[in-house]
Design a protein around this motif. Structure first.
Motif: not given
Length: 281
Positions: A76, A142, A206, A209, A276
């Motif tokens: 990301f 990320k 997402e 994370t 992550h």
């Protein structure tokens, strides 16, 4: 004022983050694992959590990957609109970082170039890249390597609006029950509610994370996260799927506006390491 960023810097950071995420637990997950071991009521569950902790310590000390499945790299990027990149293609720079990280880090190469022909790309590229343009002059990166034991347990439910919050709860619990031991519990459960078919899936991914133990700023969503975590831990799946009171360490929910005729819900489950790494440059 426009800030110039060399794409070689993106490559170098992603390379390091691929190696970091595959060898070391993020601080939030390390804390969640310790908390899980303290709170687990089942003697067998406590023993399994102890073995998982031992595995994590060996991985960090000996620079051995936490898991043999070093995942498909999901990246990301939140890019400030006052950034100007120099030095080639952003997408190529990201993939070069993944390539270097997986080759130089001796991480398993798990990506095939075509989903049906299935010939290995031999360097774990391409990554799955998600880009968002935001205000400012910083780049937030990320890197979340996603193993497919847990990824294969993902679900999207296109609910009717009338099913409401109870329908959402049932959908999440159904996904977790169906996953059982396959997602290497204790798991982290990412949930996306709203948007469209693809938007809810992206939100669920997402959500993984986000720090374990953090909560949505929306009061009813925070309550839903807490209620679902309690209900999931009441399923008895437990560490390693061998029974216990810790089936999940966190439920992270992201929401987005949606259409009057729909209520999309996505559930993306991650294993106990929930790999992550996050950096801002």
């Amino acid at each position: 004022m426009i800030r110039t960023v060399q794409l070689s810097e993106i490559t170098e950071n992603i390379k390091e983050m691929c190696i970091e995420a595959n060898h070391f637990l993020s601080p939030d997950m390390a804390e969640a694992m310790e908390q899980a071991q303290q709170n687990e009521k089942s003697p067998l569950g406590k023993q399994i959590l102890g073995q998982l902790q031992e595995n994590l310590e060996i991985a960090a000390q000996d620079m051995i990957p936490i898991c043999q499945d070093t995942g498909m790299a999901v990246v990301f990027l939140e890019i400030g609109q006052e950034i100007h990149f120099e030095g080639g293609s952003l997408e190529e720079a990201v993939n070069e970082g993944v390539r270097q990280g997986y080759v130089e880090g001796y991480l398993r190469k798990s990506v095939v170039g075509d989903p049906l022909i299935r010939e290995n790309t031999k360097d774990n590229t391409p990554a799955v890249l998600h880009i968002r343009i935001v205000e400012g002059d910083r780049v937030k990166i990320k890197v979340a390597p996603k193993g497919f034991g847990s990824e294969n347990m993902s679900r999207v439910f296109m609910l009717k609006p009338a099913e409401g919050i109870e329908g959402v709860k049932d959908a999440v619990l159904t996904a977790v029950k169906d996953a059982g031991p396959n997602a290497c519990p204790p798991m982290v459960v990412g949930v996306g509610i709203g948007g469209t078919f693809e938007k809810c899936a992206l939100m669920a991914k997402e959500a993984l994370t986000r720090d374990a133990g953090s909560h949505s700023e929306i009061p009813y969503v925070k309550n839903l996260e807490e209620e679902l975590l309690e209900k999931i831990n009441g399923l008895g799946i437990g560490p390693g799927g061998l029974g216990g009171t810790t089936t999940a360490m966190a439920v992270n929910i992201n929401t987005y506006p949606t259409h009057i005729a729909g209520l999309p819900v996505a559930v993306n489950i991650c294993c106990h390491v929930n790999r992550h790494a996050i950096r801002t440059i």
